[in-house]
Every structure is written in C-alpha cells, then in structure tokens.
Design an enzyme around this catalytic site. Structure first.
Site, mmCIF file in Angstrom:
data_model
loop_
_atom_site.group_PDB
_atom_site.id
_atom_site.type_symbol
_atom_site.label_atom_id
_atom_site.label_comp_id
_atom_site.label_asym_id
_atom_site.label_seq_id
_atom_site.Cartn_x
_atom_site.Cartn_y
_atom_site.Cartn_z
ATOM 1 N N ASP A 63 -1.799 -2.282 1.840
ATOM 2 C CA ASP A 63 -1.429 -1.330 0.776
ATOM 3 C C ASP A 63 -2.568 -0.386 0.392
ATOM 4 O OD1 ASP A 63 1.075 -2.469 0.631
ATOM 5 O OD2 ASP A 63 0.904 -3.157 -1.433
ATOM 6 N N CYS A 98 5.197 -3.083 4.159
ATOM 7 C CA CYS A 98 4.309 -3.990 4.891
ATOM 8 C C CYS A 98 4.879 -4.458 6.224
ATOM 9 C CB CYS A 98 3.969 -5.201 4.038
ATOM 10 S SG CYS A 98 3.114 -4.823 2.487
ATOM 11 N N ASP A 333 -1.764 -0.823 6.384
ATOM 12 C CA ASP A 333 -0.366 -0.875 6.816
ATOM 13 C C ASP A 333 0.506 0.168 6.133
ATOM 14 O OD1 ASP A 333 -0.413 -2.087 4.335
ATOM 15 O OD2 ASP A 333 0.578 -3.937 4.957
ATOM 16 N N ASN A 334 0.109 0.661 4.976
ATOM 17 C CA ASN A 334 0.850 1.745 4.306
ATOM 18 C C ASN A 334 -0.002 2.264 3.162
ATOM 19 O OD1 ASN A 334 2.600 -1.057 3.465
ATOM 20 N ND2 ASN A 334 1.672 0.070 1.753
#
Length: 559
Positions: A63, A98, A333-334
């Site tokens: 995140d 995720c 991941d993001n």
C-alpha cells in the site's frame, strides 16, 4: 538439520539466530545439463563469459503510494537503489488492490488472465484454483525449475494465504526453495508464519516479533547460509505501510509535524465522476481529517523500518561480495489515498494516487542517477527478472514486457504507449449496521459512512503515455455505463472529466481499443503502440471543441 544449509566454501559466523531448525532441506536446484536439455536459462546477454548469472532481490511494500510522497521517508532506499540506478516515474499497477496486484507481479499477467479479482478466496486469492493453475507458472517457479536459482520468500504473500479451505499454512507454493510466509494479511505483531510449511506463532515483543525486522533478519541469514554455487532470487514482502500502521518503538514519534498533503484534489467533491466518488461527504468532518492525518503520519513511521531493512540488505550483499552481481528492485503493490476527492483512506480507485507506485532498480549495467519516463507496469517485473536470468519471454504466456533494455540504456527502443487497469468492485449483501442509511451492495464505509467500494465499482481503463500525450480513458460496468476521461498533461490532479466534451465517435474508438486490451493474452498484450492494427489513434482529436454532446452507450466487457 538447518533451515538453510551452510555453503561449504564460506566460513560460518555463528549459528543462524532467526532461521528455525527441524525443517526439511529443500531439494538442490536442477543440474546445468538438465536445464539445457529442458530449454532453460542460457545466460543473460552481456554477461562475462563463465560468470555466474546475476542475483535478484525484490523488495515489495504494501500500500505504498508514489503520488502523495510515499517515498519521502525512505532516504536510504532512494540513495542506495534510486541514486545508484534507475527510478521510474511512470510505473503502474493493473489493479489497485493487494491480491490482484500481487498475482500480476507473480504471473506477469493482467487480472483478466490470472483471474484474481479481489482479496477473497471466492475472488481467487490464493484459492485452490490459483494454486493449481497459476502457481506452477509464476516467474519464481520458472527461475527455480528452469534456471537453477535458489528462491527465497519472506513476508506477505497473498491475502488469503494460509486459509484452511486452501491448504492452510502447510501449502508451500511451487518454485520456492525457502518459504517464510505470513498467514493472510499484513500485521506487525501477533501473527503466524509458515516456515517451509510449518506454523510458527509470534507475539508482541518488539525485539523478536516486529515483522519488518523479522523479515530483515531472516533475509540476512539467508544471504549468509545459502549455497554459493548457484544464483539466488529473494522476494521480501513487508507489511508496511499497510494498516494497522504499527511503527517500531524508536519511530513512533517521527514526523509529528507531517500531515496528509493538501493538494488540489484533497477534500473536494468528485464532480462529474462515478457515483461512488460523488457520494463522499464534502467537506470532510474534522474527525475524518484528523483520522487520515494520523494514518498518513503512522504510515510514514512504519516505512522507516523498511528503510532500515533495505540498508541492511545492501550492506550484507556488499560485505559478502555479491552486490555488484545483484539487481535490486523496490516497488509497491498499489498506491493509496488520504482525503483525495473526500475519500478518507483506502486504494481501489482508478486515479493516479491509487494506481501509480514507486519503482527503483539498481544492478549490473545500470548507470547511476537515471530517471525513466517509460510506461511500465508490475506485470513487467516477472518478464524483466526472467530476462536477467536468461530465460526467453516467448517461452511464457506472460502479458508483460521486459524493461531490461530500458535499464541498460537502449536507444531507439520500441515500447508500449498503453497499459490496462481493471478492477472488479466488492460489496456486501446486507446493510452495514453502523451505516443503516446505506443500501446493500457497498463496502469499506468508514469513517463517517463514506464508502470506498461497491459491487458496481467495476471498471477498466487504458492509461496512455507517450512523448506528447498523457491520457486516461475508463469505463464502468454499471447501469450508467459511466465513462471518465482525463488529459493529465493539462489536469494532473484529474479534476475535470472530459468524457462529455469529446466526439462520441472517438469515444467509440477508444472503447474498442480498451476491449482489445481486455481480451489480450500473452504476446498480444505486448504489442507496442495501438493494439488494433487497423486503427491509428490520434489523441489531438480529443481536445477539439465539440461542445457538450451525449455520450453513446458502450458495450460492456466484464473482467
């Protein structure tokens, strides 16, 4: 029997403090002759004759945004990786959540090809179907079986990993020599790890249980006790800066004067956007702003331990004489948002703050202090790492492209101008008792009953970047068939949805282009430039003054 066997040609510096004993030793990598017979890795281009293939380390944050300054706390990481190699300013994820994003990293595929659509078993997150169909074809599995790499994993794998209905913690995915994986989602204390398939519980003692530090220590021990006869791949997946944002004790007072950025899209109404964005309450309440400011600060605090982890890894690689033959990747991941368009905290949305991530790489043949504007995505990580190992991308069904030529400074490189972003929304079938005024079908409604997701928050986008253009086109699969289009050159904060000011015929062509990407697989996803050979897209037409026109209804294409 040790978890990691001591290499015979390296003196032992004391027993491994963090790696458990009693686990079965993994099988040795396949011999070179067998790999050649199987059509395995033939060596990376440009490597010295007789030299060992490069090692690779991938550090994955959870995140961590790029747009809102997520790299600011990681001064050592920027110095040791970014300044010693290349920083990508246009790195994206194909899904801002995720599990789908992590599945894309491992498989090199878009979500519509690996079929992981959310963070649940029902959404194929670490499900038995995922284990049977996708895990045997991940890039670490190829590195292990076809290239003879030692493969090491530590940290968060997929959100539902360890679920009893999918093999529990006894399941060790194919391709991993050493497995040190977190059960389910990110935590910092009071968690369980699968250590080569055996469960080990951790408590809340900082000195032995703080997960980021545990991952650092077990990674250092791997570097000391691995075999020196074969190259290695390490994937270290930290919990930070994911909630619950528990910082190490020494960092809990850091950044006391830091607040969430008050940029142009902070705490404003999402005018002309999808209904889920429009439902956010503007202005946000003081309690919501205080909540997200605290979250922003605590996220940064957790990243300081990740910065320490990276420093320890680089120093140990240097001490062991392996740094010059090792590629190190750092990414997330993001992304994340904290108050943009009055959405308090989360990811999942189509905007830059959620889909854009940090990406820093150093390694052999990469000149220091490089910045690349080339459009890359996390589906490119696997192909790039396989390219480093000498394994041909055409032997796989991966959707991504190798950006190793970019890292090495190739000129006149033909490269893509578009990447796909796709997301399948999640909702609840029942009304949230804490938000009784809300209808079923929404989820993540906190604080102040502002919802971050819904069943029909299902969308697909084409992100277009070239020397002249910086565009985003998105469609929602809902009753409105809502469309959002942004010119990020003129509107970097995505304030103005220009979909209704564009010629409907051009929108139809863009819709077709999106559907071409959503139906691509393997090599057809890697085709540079426009995917439809019969159509030459001219972005200049988008900004003609057509006035307000009615947008046509598009044919829907499900994920």
């Amino acid at each position: 029997m040790r978890f990691l066997s001591l290499a015979p040609d390296r003196p032992r510096r004391g027993g491994p403090r963090h790696l458990p004993s009693g686990s079965p030793a993994p099988p040795p990598p396949p011999p070179l002759l067998l790999l050649l017979l199987l059509g395995g890795c033939l060596g990376v281009s440009g490597a010295a004759k007789g030299s060992r293939r490069p090692n690779v380390v991938l550090v994955l944050a959870d995140d961590q945004d790029e747009v809102l300054g997520g790299m600011t706390p990681l001064k050592k990481t920027k110095a040791l990786i970014g300044e010693m190699g290349m920083t990508f300013s246009s790195a994206y994820v194909p899904s801002a959540l995720c599990c789908p994003s992590r599945a894309s990293i491992l498989t090199g595929k878009y979500p519509h090809n690996h079929h992981v659509v959310n963070n649940t078993l029902e959404g194929n997150c670490s499900s038995k179907s995922w284990q049977k169909i996708q895990e045997p074809n991940t890039f670490p599995a190829i590195l292990r079986s076809m290239c003879g790499y030692q493969t090491f994993f530590a940290g968060k794998y997929l959100n539902e990993y360890g679920a009893p209905d999918a093999g529990g913690l006894g399941h060790v995915p194919l391709g991993w020599s050493y497995w040190y994986a977190l059960e389910k989602n990110s935590k910092y204390y009071n968690y369980t790890l699968s250590i080569n398939g055996k469960a080990r519980k951790h408590g809340e003692n900082y000195s032995v249980d703080y997960l980021t530090d545990v991952l650092a220590n077990v990674s250092l021990d791997f570097l000391d006790y691995k075999s020196n006869s074969e190259p290695f791949f390490m994937m270290i997946s930290t919990p930070a800066p994911h909630s619950p944002w528990t910082a190490a004790p020494q960092y809990q007072n850091a950044f006391q004067n830091v607040f969430a950025p008050r940029n142009k899209n902070f705490n404003i109404h999402g005018t002309n956007k999808h209904w889920l964005i429009r439902q956010a309450k503007t202005p946000m309440t003081n309690s919501s702003i205080q909540f997200l400011d605290n979250a922003f600060r605590e996220r940064w605090q957790t990243l300081l331990s990740v910065d320490d982890l990276v420093e320890k890894l680089v120093k140990r690689l240097e001490f062991n004489g392996e740094l010059n033959n090792t590629y190190i990747f750092y990414t997330s991941d993001n992304g994340y948002h904290t108050g943009q368009f009055s959405l308090p905290i989360d990811k999942r949305q189509l905007y830059e703050f959620d889909i854009k991530v940090p990406l820093l790489v150093r390694g052999p043949g990469i000149k220091p202090n490089q910045t690349s504007k080339m459009l890359v995505a996390n589906i490119d990580l696997g192909p790039t790492i396989l390219d480093i190992a000498g394994y041909g991308l055409n032997k796989t069904q991966m959707d991504g492209m190798s950006f190793l030529p970019i890292l090495r400074g190739a000129s006149n490189l033909t490269w893509r101008s578009d990447v796909l972003v796709e997301y399948q929304g999640e909702g609840r079938n029942v009304t949230d008792p804490t938000c009784p005024s809300l209808s079923p079908g929404v989820s993540q409604c906190f604080p102040d009953c502002v919802c971050e997701d819904a069943y029909n928050n299902t969308y697909a986008c084409v992100r277009t970047m070239s020397e002249l253009w910086n565009l985003q086109y998105c469609e929602f699969d809902d009753q409105e068939v809502f469309v959002e289009v942004y010119n990020l050159t003129a509107d970097p904060h995505q304030l103005n949805n220009i979909a209704k000011s564009i010629d409907p015929e051009l929108l139809g062509k863009m819709n077709y282009r999106l559907m071409m990407l959503q139906s691509c697989s393997g090599p057809t996803c890697r085709t540079p430039r426009v995917f439809d050979p019969g159509y030459r897209f001219d972005p200049r037409l988008m900004f003609s003054n057509h006035g307000s026109v009615r947008t046509r209804r598009f044919s829907k294409h499900l994920l």
